[in-house]
Design a protein around this motif. Structure first.
Motif, PDB file in Angstrom:
ATOM      1  N   PRO A  49      -4.993   1.113  32.871  1.00 51.89           N
ATOM      2  CA  PRO A  49      -5.089   1.464  34.229  1.00 51.89           C
ATOM      3  C   PRO A  49      -6.399   1.190  34.965  1.00 51.89           C
ATOM      4  O   PRO A  49      -6.347   0.941  36.171  1.00 51.89           O
ATOM      5  CB  PRO A  49      -5.161   3.158  34.084  1.00 51.89           C
ATOM      6  CG  PRO A  49      -5.433   3.406  32.828  1.00 51.89           C
ATOM      7  CD  PRO A  49      -5.256   2.266  31.747  1.00 51.89           C
ATOM      8  N   LEU A  50      -7.608   1.022  34.347  1.00 51.69           N
ATOM      9  CA  LEU A  50      -8.978   0.840  35.148  1.00 51.69           C
ATOM     10  C   LEU A  50      -8.687  -0.729  35.096  1.00 51.69           C
ATOM     11  O   LEU A  50      -9.244  -1.233  36.541  1.00 51.69           O
ATOM     12  CB  LEU A  50      -9.971   1.149  34.244  1.00 51.69           C
ATOM     13  CG  LEU A  50     -10.067   2.595  34.016  1.00 51.69           C
ATOM     14  CD1 LEU A  50     -11.581   2.591  32.813  1.00 51.69           C
ATOM     15  CD2 LEU A  50     -10.282   3.308  35.040  1.00 51.69           C
ATOM     16  N   PHE A  51      -8.147  -1.583  34.364  1.00 52.33           N
ATOM     17  CA  PHE A  51      -8.141  -2.860  34.823  1.00 52.33           C
ATOM     18  C   PHE A  51      -7.305  -3.094  36.088  1.00 52.33           C
ATOM     19  O   PHE A  51      -7.464  -3.986  37.064  1.00 52.33           O
ATOM     20  CB  PHE A  51      -7.428  -3.742  33.606  1.00 52.33           C
ATOM     21  CG  PHE A  51      -7.324  -5.363  34.009  1.00 52.33           C
ATOM     22  CD1 PHE A  51      -8.260  -6.053  33.943  1.00 52.33           C
ATOM     23  CD2 PHE A  51      -6.011  -5.832  34.423  1.00 52.33           C
ATOM     24  CE1 PHE A  51      -8.181  -7.291  34.125  1.00 52.33           C
ATOM     25  CE2 PHE A  51      -5.909  -6.926  34.583  1.00 52.33           C
ATOM     26  CZ  PHE A  51      -6.985  -7.989  34.345  1.00 52.33           C
ATOM     27  N   ALA A  52      -6.135  -2.445  36.202  1.00 56.35           N
ATOM     28  CA  ALA A  52      -5.362  -2.235  37.540  1.00 56.35           C
ATOM     29  C   ALA A  52      -5.973  -2.006  38.665  1.00 56.35           C
ATOM     30  O   ALA A  52      -5.965  -2.454  39.821  1.00 56.35           O
ATOM     31  CB  ALA A  52      -4.170  -1.280  37.166  1.00 56.35           C
ATOM     32  N   GLY A  53      -7.023  -1.061  38.611  1.00 57.59           N
ATOM     33  CA  GLY A  53      -7.716  -0.420  39.393  1.00 57.59           C
ATOM     34  C   GLY A  53      -8.914  -1.726  40.054  1.00 57.59           C
ATOM     35  O   GLY A  53      -8.959  -2.089  41.484  1.00 57.59           O
ATOM     36  N   PRO A 206     -17.955  -3.074  34.703  1.00 57.90           N
ATOM     37  CA  PRO A 206     -18.537  -2.815  33.288  1.00 57.90           C
ATOM     38  C   PRO A 206     -17.866  -1.578  32.921  1.00 57.90           C
ATOM     39  O   PRO A 206     -17.529  -1.376  31.670  1.00 57.90           O
ATOM     40  CB  PRO A 206     -19.993  -2.445  33.656  1.00 57.90           C
ATOM     41  CG  PRO A 206     -20.062  -2.144  35.232  1.00 57.90           C
ATOM     42  CD  PRO A 206     -19.215  -3.092  35.873  1.00 57.90           C
ATOM     43  N   VAL A 207     -17.127  -0.572  33.747  1.00 54.68           N
ATOM     44  CA  VAL A 207     -16.501   0.526  33.562  1.00 54.68           C
ATOM     45  C   VAL A 207     -15.291   0.175  32.688  1.00 54.68           C
ATOM     46  O   VAL A 207     -14.866   0.704  31.914  1.00 54.68           O
ATOM     47  CB  VAL A 207     -16.182   1.324  34.691  1.00 54.68           C
ATOM     48  CG1 VAL A 207     -15.120   2.720  34.269  1.00 54.68           C
ATOM     49  CG2 VAL A 207     -17.500   1.955  35.269  1.00 54.68           C
ATOM     50  N   THR A 208     -14.577  -0.719  33.427  1.00 56.78           N
ATOM     51  CA  THR A 208     -13.254  -1.204  32.949  1.00 56.78           C
ATOM     52  C   THR A 208     -13.541  -1.887  31.360  1.00 56.78           C
ATOM     53  O   THR A 208     -12.548  -1.483  30.450  1.00 56.78           O
ATOM     54  CB  THR A 208     -12.707  -2.310  33.698  1.00 56.78           C
ATOM     55  OG1 THR A 208     -12.483  -1.704  34.923  1.00 56.78           O
ATOM     56  CG2 THR A 208     -11.477  -2.568  33.198  1.00 56.78           C
ATOM     57  N   PHE A 209     -14.577  -2.665  31.335  1.00 59.71           N
ATOM     58  CA  PHE A 209     -14.655  -3.483  29.796  1.00 59.71           C
ATOM     59  C   PHE A 209     -15.387  -2.447  28.796  1.00 59.71           C
ATOM     60  O   PHE A 209     -14.929  -2.815  27.751  1.00 59.71           O
ATOM     61  CB  PHE A 209     -15.424  -5.049  30.329  1.00 59.71           C
ATOM     62  CG  PHE A 209     -14.501  -5.915  30.671  1.00 59.71           C
ATOM     63  CD1 PHE A 209     -13.824  -6.650  30.104  1.00 59.71           C
ATOM     64  CD2 PHE A 209     -14.737  -5.867  32.147  1.00 59.71           C
ATOM     65  CE1 PHE A 209     -13.170  -7.773  30.688  1.00 59.71           C
ATOM     66  CE2 PHE A 209     -14.026  -6.961  32.725  1.00 59.71           C
ATOM     67  CZ  PHE A 209     -13.242  -7.864  31.811  1.00 59.71           C
ATOM     68  N   GLU A 212     -11.828   0.007  28.066  1.00 57.09           N
ATOM     69  CA  GLU A 212     -10.482  -0.959  27.899  1.00 57.09           C
ATOM     70  C   GLU A 212     -10.638  -2.186  27.178  1.00 57.09           C
ATOM     71  O   GLU A 212      -9.394  -2.587  26.752  1.00 57.09           O
ATOM     72  CB  GLU A 212      -9.666  -0.994  29.277  1.00 57.09           C
ATOM     73  CG  GLU A 212      -9.113   0.281  29.773  1.00 57.09           C
ATOM     74  CD  GLU A 212      -8.334  -0.130  31.045  1.00 57.09           C
ATOM     75  OE1 GLU A 212      -7.823   1.018  31.674  1.00 57.09           O
ATOM     76  OE2 GLU A 212      -8.293  -1.101  31.738  1.00 57.09           O
ATOM     77  N   GLY A 213     -11.821  -2.778  27.299  1.00 54.86           N
ATOM     78  CA  GLY A 213     -11.887  -3.980  26.539  1.00 54.86           C
ATOM     79  C   GLY A 213     -11.515  -5.113  27.296  1.00 54.86           C
ATOM     80  O   GLY A 213     -11.489  -5.134  28.637  1.00 54.86           O
ATOM     81  N   PRO A 214     -10.926  -6.188  26.653  1.00 53.36           N
ATOM     82  CA  PRO A 214     -10.607  -7.465  27.327  1.00 53.36           C
ATOM     83  C   PRO A 214      -9.519  -7.108  28.136  1.00 53.36           C
ATOM     84  O   PRO A 214      -8.635  -5.943  27.938  1.00 53.36           O
ATOM     85  CB  PRO A 214     -10.285  -8.362  26.026  1.00 53.36           C
ATOM     86  CG  PRO A 214     -11.062  -7.707  25.120  1.00 53.36           C
ATOM     87  CD  PRO A 214     -11.265  -6.342  25.113  1.00 53.36           C
ATOM     88  N   PRO A 215      -9.100  -8.010  29.203  1.00 53.88           N
ATOM     89  CA  PRO A 215      -8.021  -7.484  30.091  1.00 53.88           C
ATOM     90  C   PRO A 215      -6.552  -8.064  28.997  1.00 53.88           C
ATOM     91  O   PRO A 215      -6.758  -8.795  28.337  1.00 53.88           O
ATOM     92  CB  PRO A 215      -8.205  -8.608  31.081  1.00 53.88           C
ATOM     93  CG  PRO A 215      -9.006  -9.596  30.562  1.00 53.88           C
ATOM     94  CD  PRO A 215      -9.962  -8.813  29.672  1.00 53.88           C
ATOM     95  N   PRO A 216      -5.340  -7.397  29.509  1.00 51.21           N
ATOM     96  CA  PRO A 216      -4.421  -7.492  28.960  1.00 51.21           C
ATOM     97  C   PRO A 216      -3.931  -9.017  29.333  1.00 51.21           C
ATOM     98  O   PRO A 216      -4.241  -9.587  30.274  1.00 51.21           O
ATOM     99  CB  PRO A 216      -3.452  -6.668  29.505  1.00 51.21           C
ATOM    100  CG  PRO A 216      -3.895  -6.228  30.776  1.00 51.21           C
ATOM    101  CD  PRO A 216      -5.184  -6.570  30.532  1.00 51.21           C
ATOM    102  N   ALA A 217      -2.746  -9.361  28.457  1.00 51.82           N
ATOM    103  CA  ALA A 217      -1.994 -10.574  28.807  1.00 51.82           C
ATOM    104  C   ALA A 217      -1.123 -10.281  29.958  1.00 51.82           C
ATOM    105  O   ALA A 217      -0.620  -9.241  30.298  1.00 51.82           O
ATOM    106  CB  ALA A 217      -0.924 -10.944  27.780  1.00 51.82           C
ATOM    107  N   ILE A 218      -1.088 -11.357  30.995  1.00 57.45           N
ATOM    108  CA  ILE A 218      -0.366 -10.969  32.187  1.00 57.45           C
ATOM    109  C   ILE A 218       0.758 -12.028  32.280  1.00 57.45           C
ATOM    110  O   ILE A 218       0.629 -13.405  32.640  1.00 57.45           O
ATOM    111  CB  ILE A 218      -1.368 -11.400  33.296  1.00 57.45           C
ATOM    112  CG1 ILE A 218      -2.409 -10.264  33.464  1.00 57.45           C
ATOM    113  CG2 ILE A 218      -0.607 -10.978  34.836  1.00 57.45           C
ATOM    114  CD1 ILE A 218      -3.742 -10.430  34.374  1.00 57.45           C
ATOM    115  N   GLY A 219       2.068 -11.535  32.342  1.00 59.26           N
ATOM    116  CA  GLY A 219       3.370 -12.229  32.544  1.00 59.26           C
ATOM    117  C   GLY A 219       3.369 -12.301  34.189  1.00 59.26           C
ATOM    118  O   GLY A 219       2.843 -11.827  35.084  1.00 59.26           O
ATOM    119  N   LEU A 220       4.634 -12.954  34.522  1.00 60.82           N
ATOM    120  CA  LEU A 220       5.144 -12.940  35.909  1.00 60.82           C
ATOM    121  C   LEU A 220       5.413 -11.399  36.526  1.00 60.82           C
ATOM    122  O   LEU A 220       5.053 -11.172  37.655  1.00 60.82           O
ATOM    123  CB  LEU A 220       6.328 -13.753  35.751  1.00 60.82           C
ATOM    124  CG  LEU A 220       6.405 -15.395  35.687  1.00 60.82           C
ATOM    125  CD1 LEU A 220       7.334 -16.016  35.782  1.00 60.82           C
ATOM    126  CD2 LEU A 220       5.384 -15.930  36.394  1.00 60.82           C
TER     127      LEU A 220
END
Length: 307
Positions: A49-53, A206-209, A212-220
């Motif tokens: 969710p933080l990566f989405a933000g 910095p809060v996200t990483f 949550e660590g590395p970003p997720p794989a992003i599909g279409l």
């Protein structure tokens, strides 16, 4: 004979129509934000969710800066950073912590306390007179949202409740300071939104990483969701939102935020096949009445010391 053109003085109807159009544009932002839950659950990777933000804020902010080529000057570097952290950088983590630790209805109801906080902050920060009219409709609106989104499975987690209230307070303070400081001369609404989105996004990096660590794989599918959140729910929505704060009463704008959980509930019916019972429909009526009534000035009978 020489004819001279005299401009027509604006009438009361002109003023009302202008306020109505500004209110409609302002309402676009919380209406779009109401789609966040469906987009997140149906299109985005789980557990980020933080990566989405972050994706919602930082790219939109950088695009706005590139398009406007307008940076803060002097004291506005600090002001833009503070507003960005309050309105976006801190608000998003509080929002997502509450969403993870509480049922969605509880989190939405706590978020609906924002208009009440804004009404109180307007007294201390903006030196406005206390308005019994605004406070009353704020309470009714929060009650209406609660009837719509709270269910028998509602539970209370202390950390989640504190996060929900923290999110409402943080956003309320950001909105109030945005009204107090205004928008500097020469800064367009897009530039102003870009400053805050960029500041909030940089805070979230910095809060996200860290959490949550590395970003997720992003599909279409996820890419479409992120584009919607960042382009429409981020850049466009925040440009209109910050513009509205500068042109309308801050307490009226904050009440429009109640549209977000209402739209989320409607999308749950249309997209996810959920249903609404009689109690929820009553809550809808209360919340919508509160939103509409709060956009109007207090009746003469309640004007006075408490207005």
């Amino acid at each position: 004979m020489r004819w001279t053109h005299r401009s027509r003085e604006p009438t009361l109807d002109d003023v009302k129509n202008s306020d109505l159009s500004r209110t409609a544009l302002a309402a676009f932002a919380p209406v779009v934000w109401g789609s966040t839950y469906v987009v997140t659950t149906e299109l985005l990777p789980v557990g980020h969710p933080l990566f989405a933000g972050l994706v919602r804020a930082l790219p939109a902010g950088l695009i706005a800066l590139a398009l406007t080529r307008n940076l803060p000057r002097g004291a506005w570097w600090a002001k833009a950073a503070a507003l960005g952290v309050l309105n976006i950088g801190l608000f998003f983590p509080f929002l997502f912590i509450a969403a993870e630790r509480l049922p969605g209805g509880v989190a939405a109801t706590l978020g609906a306390a924002q208009p009440l906080v804004v009404a109180l902050l307007a007294i201390g920060v903006l030196k406005e007179n206390a308005s019994a009219w605004r406070l009353a409709w704020g309470v009714i609106g929060m009650l209406g949202v609660g009837l719509v989104v709270l269910g028998p499975a509602a539970g209370f987690d202390l950390v989640g409740v504190l996060a929900g209230l923290g999110g409402a307070a943080t956003m309320a303070l950001g909105v109030t300071l945005t009204k107090k400081w205004g928008r500097p001369a020469g800064a367009t609404p897009m530039a102003f939104a870009g400053w805050q989105l960029t500041a909030g996004g940089l805070f979230l990096v910095p809060v996200t990483f860290l959490f949550e660590g590395p970003p997720p794989a992003i599909g279409l599918t996820a890419l479409a969701g992120y584009l919607w959140l960042g382009g429409v729910g981020g850049l466009l929505a925040y440009v209109l939102w910050f513009r509205a704060i500068g042109t309308l009463p801050v307490t009226s704008v904050s009440m429009l935020g109640l549209l977000s959980p209402m739209v989320a509930a409607l999308l749950g019916v249309v997209v996810l096949g959920q249903t609404l019972d009689a109690v929820q429909l009553t809550g809808f009526a209360l919340a919508l009445t509160a939103i509409v009534a709060s956009q109007r000035p207090a009746p003469v009978l309640v004007k006075g010391v408490l207005q």
